[in-house]
Scaffold this motif. Sequence first.
Motif, PDB file in Angstrom:
ATOM      1  N   GLY A   1       0.821  -1.206   0.000  1.00 59.25           N
ATOM      2  CA  GLY A   1       0.000   0.000   0.000  1.00 59.25           C
ATOM      3  C   GLY A   1       0.856   1.257   0.000  1.00 59.25           C
ATOM      4  N   PHE A   2       0.201   2.411   0.045  1.00 56.70           N
ATOM      5  CA  PHE A   2       0.917   3.682   0.033  1.00 56.70           C
ATOM      6  C   PHE A   2       0.010   4.789   0.549  1.00 56.70           C
ATOM      7  CE2 PHE A   2      -1.115   3.090  -4.038  1.00 56.70           C
ATOM      8  CZ  PHE A   2      -1.722   4.318  -4.279  1.00 56.70           C
ATOM      9  N   ASP A   3       0.625   5.942   0.854  1.00 58.36           N
ATOM     10  CA  ASP A   3      -0.125   7.124   1.295  1.00 58.36           C
ATOM     11  C   ASP A   3      -0.732   7.788   0.061  1.00 58.36           C
ATOM     12  OD1 ASP A   3       0.465   9.707   3.706  1.00 58.36           O
ATOM     13  OD2 ASP A   3      -0.987   9.677   2.091  1.00 58.36           O
ATOM     14  N   ILE A   4      -2.041   7.703  -0.096  1.00 61.68           N
ATOM     15  CA  ILE A   4      -2.710   8.156  -1.323  1.00 61.68           C
ATOM     16  C   ILE A   4      -2.529   9.647  -1.535  1.00 61.68           C
ATOM     17  CG2 ILE A   4      -4.930   8.603  -0.214  1.00 61.68           C
ATOM     18  CD1 ILE A   4      -4.410   6.966  -3.649  1.00 61.68           C
ATOM     19  N   HIS A   5      -2.425  10.447  -0.446  1.00 62.55           N
ATOM     20  CA  HIS A   5      -2.280  11.900  -0.588  1.00 62.55           C
ATOM     21  C   HIS A   5      -0.893  12.242  -1.121  1.00 62.55           C
ATOM     22  CE1 HIS A   5      -6.049  12.411   1.484  1.00 62.55           C
ATOM     23  NE2 HIS A   5      -5.603  11.650   2.466  1.00 62.55           N
ATOM     24  N   GLU A   6       0.135  11.652  -0.516  1.00 63.48           N
ATOM     25  CA  GLU A   6       1.497  11.957  -0.934  1.00 63.48           C
ATOM     26  C   GLU A   6       1.770  11.444  -2.333  1.00 63.48           C
ATOM     27  OE1 GLU A   6       6.073  11.491   0.741  1.00 63.48           O
ATOM     28  OE2 GLU A   6       4.420  10.394   1.672  1.00 63.48           O
ATOM     29  N   SER A   7       1.377  10.232  -2.633  1.00 63.74           N
ATOM     30  CA  SER A   7       1.620   9.669  -3.963  1.00 63.74           C
ATOM     31  C   SER A   7       0.801  10.368  -5.018  1.00 63.74           C
ATOM     32  CB  SER A   7       1.293   8.162  -3.949  1.00 63.74           C
ATOM     33  OG  SER A   7       2.170   7.487  -3.082  1.00 63.74           O
ATOM     34  N   GLY A   8      -0.390  10.891  -4.648  1.00 62.63           N
ATOM     35  CA  GLY A   8      -1.231  11.580  -5.619  1.00 62.63           C
ATOM     36  C   GLY A   8      -0.597  12.840  -6.144  1.00 62.63           C
ATOM     37  N   GLU A   9       0.285  13.459  -5.325  1.00 59.88           N
ATOM     38  CA  GLU A   9       0.937  14.671  -5.775  1.00 59.88           C
ATOM     39  C   GLU A   9       2.190  14.374  -6.593  1.00 59.88           C
ATOM     40  OE1 GLU A   9      -0.344  17.366  -1.911  1.00 59.88           O
ATOM     41  OE2 GLU A   9       1.740  16.947  -2.304  1.00 59.88           O
ATOM     42  N   LYS A  10       2.840  13.235  -6.317  1.00 60.44           N
ATOM     43  CA  LYS A  10       4.140  13.001  -6.916  1.00 60.44           C
ATOM     44  C   LYS A  10       4.106  12.030  -8.080  1.00 60.44           C
ATOM     45  CE  LYS A  10       6.586  13.853  -2.568  1.00 60.44           C
ATOM     46  NZ  LYS A  10       7.474  13.298  -1.551  1.00 60.44           N
ATOM     47  N   GLY A  11       3.160  11.126  -8.110  1.00 61.05           N
ATOM     48  CA  GLY A  11       3.225  10.038  -9.069  1.00 61.05           C
ATOM     49  C   GLY A  11       2.582  10.358 -10.403  1.00 61.05           C
ATOM     50  N   ASN A  12       3.369  10.267 -11.518  1.00 60.35           N
ATOM     51  CA  ASN A  12       2.803  10.475 -12.849  1.00 60.35           C
ATOM     52  C   ASN A  12       1.833   9.366 -13.214  1.00 60.35           C
ATOM     53  OD1 ASN A  12       4.099  12.870 -13.419  1.00 60.35           O
ATOM     54  ND2 ASN A  12       5.953  11.867 -14.143  1.00 60.35           N
ATOM     55  N   GLY A  13       2.098   8.115 -12.734  1.00 57.43           N
ATOM     56  CA  GLY A  13       1.231   6.994 -13.094  1.00 57.43           C
ATOM     57  C   GLY A  13      -0.194   7.194 -12.628  1.00 57.43           C
ATOM     58  N   LEU A  14      -0.383   7.539 -11.344  1.00 52.93           N
ATOM     59  CA  LEU A  14      -1.739   7.763 -10.820  1.00 52.93           C
ATOM     60  C   LEU A  14      -2.388   8.955 -11.511  1.00 52.93           C
ATOM     61  CD1 LEU A  14      -1.188   7.230  -6.987  1.00 52.93           C
ATOM     62  CD2 LEU A  14      -1.992   5.587  -8.666  1.00 52.93           C
ATOM     63  N   ARG A  15      -1.589  10.017 -11.760  1.00 56.46           N
ATOM     64  CA  ARG A  15      -2.140  11.205 -12.432  1.00 56.46           C
ATOM     65  C   ARG A  15      -2.596  10.868 -13.849  1.00 56.46           C
ATOM     66  NH1 ARG A  15       2.191  14.045 -12.574  1.00 56.46           N
ATOM     67  NH2 ARG A  15       2.086  14.565 -10.379  1.00 56.46           N
TER      68      ARG A  15
END
Length: 616
Positions: A570-584
């Motif tokens: 798993g991961f922190d959805i807030h932090e990864s949402g800002e940094k990750g191009n894949g989720l974006r």
Amino acid sequence: MYKSPVLVVFFLCLSVFSFSQEPDSILLKKATSAFELASVNSDSALQIAKDVLKLSKERRFTKGMANSYNALGWAYMHKGKMDSSLVSLHEAKKLFESTSSNYDVVRVNINITEVLTKQSRFAEALDYALEAESLANKIGDLPLQTDTKRLLGILYREQGDLEKSVSYFNQAITGFEKLGDIRRSVNTAISLSILLRKMNLADSSLTVLEKCLSLAQNQPNNDYQLAMIREHLGDSHYQKGDFQASLGDYLAAFRLFEKLGNMADVAYEAIVVGKTQVSMGKYEDADRYLSMAYAVSDSLGFTNYQYDASVELAALYQKTGQWEKATKQLGMSLQLKDSLANQMQLQKMAELKEKFESEKQEQEIALLKANIDLESSRSRRRMQLQYFVVAVFLLAIILAYLIFNRYQLSQKLKEQELRNQISSDLHDDLGSTLSSIDINSRIALLKIDDGNLVASQLQKIQENSKTILDSLSHIVWSINPSNDSVQKVISKMKDFASEVFESQGILYRFKSDEEDLESKINPLIRKNIYLIFKEAVNNSAKYSFAENVEIEVGFKNQWFHLSIIDDGKGFDIHESGEKGNGLRNMRLRAEQIQGDLTINSQVGQGTSIHFKVHIP
């Protein structure tokens, strides 16, 4: 920020220091060391804080427990565990309040404010910051007062209260100057200058930055801060329209970042230098800097800077009449072009609707006059009736013509949309890879005598070539009409999941509904569905460390649905949402086809992705 290993060893040694002093004082020193160690080695800090907490509980030493919880909260924050951080910090606050230690309550309030700000929970953070300000003023502690003012400046800025933000930033700057902390004073002043430009106060921004420059030039090893000041001076001059001064500051920042080797900053400065040179009519220089920005951003994988450089280059080539280059650059910024095309389509539809409503209103007026004439004269009624029949017939022809034209326009737009999408895919998937092959081949030619380096570059060229072949295969698949059925899409998903998970030794179960599998999906929707699935599977295989993955897809009642659930880390959805191009990218693709994408994840509890889209 890098910390010396000697400092880490010092804190670890302190954690096992003998109890030659009073036990309570040793516990407090250990708790303090754990807090200071958190930013260097959060795992070691956690262990020290837990040991101190255990001993403090055994001795019922309240101040020791409070400082241990404070250190735990700070260490958890540096590990990215924000919820655990808040739990520990709130425990610390309750214990400090029970000892009536206002100084410590202010400290822990500042820490809570920092964590809440990182979570973008600005309203809650403001309550703690205001309480900290009140207590800091009450005890008259300047360092705490200054830290609190800086936080309040940030929070009011985020909430849109710009005047209060300016006031608090100014108070914080004054406080840091009194404390002799020039670096933090300058950093806070830079934040203030950005805020002043946002308020269209370029002159005030320049005044603040010129003072920053004077202070920063006297500090040793301060090139990065000097570069940031120069960049913001350039922004302020540019806002005033003083392009000559702006260019001088941007170039100074460019040279400092180049000296430091900060290539991401070099790429950004090259963009603003080029943009300013365009405004001054220095087109050759602008071309050189913008092309450099594009190349550096491409090598770093910074697509946002690549996009900015491409837009500026397109504008430059249009201005200088280099139409072939302008067309190429415009193709590279296709998303913006698509947005403009959608707006034009909406405008055309509005015009057609307005025209139709106007004709309809005129026809109703004609019908009303015919009825009045029928009442007054039987002879005129026959004539009016004839006119009415003719008018209705003509209206029917006009409506049929408009509907036919609208249908043709819709078909052309769909064809253009598909062409644009293919062009975008060719650019996005192949452009950067071909650039990498070009760079690798040039390196190999330059270093041809270095066998190991040449072999390494050839290996990269081989890998990039395989990537291009895979991308071309996907593009061909996405536009092939024989792949339009739901069944073909699901079959390709099965193949891809099998290829990825089996090679990783990950157990997976793929379940698909058996209804409506022969239904058709248009190429654009089909492509985005598959790319969302592909990104989710790759993320699960590469980053989640999952052992089991459950996949369910199907199509029912014109709705395509997909779910992927893994038991990974798993991961922190807030932090990864800002940094990750894949989720974006997944979210952007879902928005493009008006789909509904939900991503749920918590650290240590796996990840679930649910997606559905209506298929017209």
